[in-house]
Design an enzyme around this catalytic site. Structure first.
Site, PDB file in Angstrom:
ATOM      1  N   THR A  96     -46.379 -27.884  38.259  1.00 28.43           N
ATOM      2  CA  THR A  96     -46.789 -26.916  39.272  1.00 28.43           C
ATOM      3  C   THR A  96     -47.248 -25.635  38.588  1.00 28.43           C
ATOM      4  O   THR A  96     -46.461 -24.971  37.904  1.00 28.43           O
ATOM      5  CB  THR A  96     -45.626 -26.606  40.231  1.00 28.43           C
ATOM      6  OG1 THR A  96     -45.242 -27.807  40.916  1.00 28.43           O
ATOM      7  CG2 THR A  96     -46.030 -25.556  41.259  1.00 28.43           C
ATOM      8  N   LYS A 172     -49.320 -27.495  47.139  1.00 24.06           N
ATOM      9  CA  LYS A 172     -47.951 -27.332  46.624  1.00 24.06           C
ATOM     10  C   LYS A 172     -47.459 -25.895  46.814  1.00 24.06           C
ATOM     11  O   LYS A 172     -46.290 -25.666  47.170  1.00 24.06           O
ATOM     12  CB  LYS A 172     -47.908 -27.712  45.143  1.00 24.06           C
ATOM     13  CG  LYS A 172     -46.513 -27.546  44.485  1.00 24.06           C
ATOM     14  CD  LYS A 172     -45.490 -28.503  45.053  1.00 24.06           C
ATOM     15  CE  LYS A 172     -44.098 -28.291  44.428  1.00 24.06           C
ATOM     16  NZ  LYS A 172     -44.028 -28.731  43.031  1.00 24.06           N
ATOM     17  N   LYS A 241     -40.205 -19.638  39.851  1.00 26.31           N
ATOM     18  CA  LYS A 241     -41.596 -19.684  39.390  1.00 26.31           C
ATOM     19  C   LYS A 241     -42.534 -20.155  40.499  1.00 26.31           C
ATOM     20  O   LYS A 241     -43.612 -19.595  40.700  1.00 26.31           O
ATOM     21  CB  LYS A 241     -41.692 -20.602  38.175  1.00 26.31           C
ATOM     22  CG  LYS A 241     -43.079 -20.768  37.580  1.00 26.31           C
ATOM     23  CD  LYS A 241     -43.791 -22.041  38.038  1.00 26.31           C
ATOM     24  CE  LYS A 241     -43.075 -23.289  37.603  1.00 26.31           C
ATOM     25  NZ  LYS A 241     -43.802 -24.526  37.981  1.00 26.31           N
TER      26      LYS A 241
END
Length: 296
Positions: A96, A172, A241
């Site tokens: 990601t 995402k 994150k």
């Protein structure tokens, strides 16, 4: 297509490798940790000494690193996958990272003869280890068709969300804004229950059978009431994150993300207090503030 590679053999990457091996792919992997490489060899994979060695041995390589800088170095850096993979192969970007970083990597790969499949995943440690991940895949249809077998080896559901690099990462980022918010609301509800004297099992039974019950809330509550704040495969740094990426996308698109912003701050505080903990350590941090703990 018989060969596959994995760069990054942590909680997620090791699961990818395990399921690729189980599906019959000759699997080569690389990680900076010698212990992780040794674990791959014990599973029946081949531990490589460099990224280039993985690329040279693989038709498709999953890149499961932590951030965009690492992904860029692994793919485009000297001795990276672009330098070592044979034309026609695919780089499967399952890490990601920021959507714009995926777009930049895709633009730099143009003309190399390699395909980029931008497909971050959801499902966490259990999904990776059990081969039940959800993939958000972006690449031309013919590329996804060709590399479907290697992707199906590690996932239960593959959503085709676009054809261009960055589109998978965008979906995402949207998803993580929601998941982070659900987690954070659950942490606060758990501590509210603790302060009010509600038993953890009572809260779990009610939540899990109500309209609020879902995989995120149920998992968070189970870990909180069982006091499992580390070692569950859901490191707090990863969600921290990911929420940073979600907030960055919101800023880029000028979309207010009030709830995700609050979640970001909860994870920021949790990470500061328990940097080696898992997501549920955020609840422990709030417990410390109010002086109450939720036990089963």
């Amino acid at each position: 297509m018989k060969t596959a590679g994995v760069i990054g053999l942590g909680d997620m990457g090791s699961g990818l490798a395990k399921n690729l091996i189980a599906a019959g792919f000759a699997t080569t992997g690389y990680d900076l940790s010698a212990a992780r490489c040794a674990a791959l060899a014990e599973m029946g994979g081949a531990a490589a000494e460099s990224v280039a060695a993985v690329g040279a041995a693989s038709d498709a390589v999953f890149v499961m690193v932590m951030n965009g800088d690492q992904a860029r170095e692994v793919i485009l850096g000297q001795g990276g996958l672009v330098d070592s993979m044979a034309p026609g192969g695919a780089v499967i970007l399952s890490a990601t990272i920021r959507p714009r970083e995926a777009r930049e990597i895709g633009a730099a790969m143009a003309g190399t003869g390699l395909h980029l499949i931008d497909t971050p995943v959801s499902g966490g440690f259990p999904g990776a280890q059990n081969g039940t991940l959800t993939m958000m895949a972006a690449a031309p249809a013919e590329v996804l068709d060709r590399f479907a077998p290697v992707m199906e080896a590690v996932s239960a559901v593959i959503h085709r969300v676009g054809e261009a690099p960055g589109q998978g990462q965008t979906v995402k980022a949207v998803l993580q804004s929601l998941i982070g918010s659900i987690f954070s609301a659950t942490f606060e509800a758990a501590v509210l229950a603790a302060r009010a004297g509600v038993a953890g099992e009572t809260l779990f039974n009610v939540v899990s059978t109500s309209s609020a019950g879902c995989g995120c809330a149920n998992t968070a509550l189970e870990n909180i009431i069982d006091r499992k704040f580390a070692g569950t495969g859901s490191g707090i740094g990863t969600m921290h994150k990911d929420l940073t990426i979600s907030m960055d996308l919101g800023q880029e698109l000028e979309v207010p993300l009030h709830t995700a912003a609050a979640a970001m701050q909860i994870f920021h505080a949790g990470k500061s207090r328990f940097p080696e903990g898992d997501n549920w350590a955020c609840a422990r941090m709030i417990e410390e503030i109010v002086g109450a703990e939720l036990h089963r």
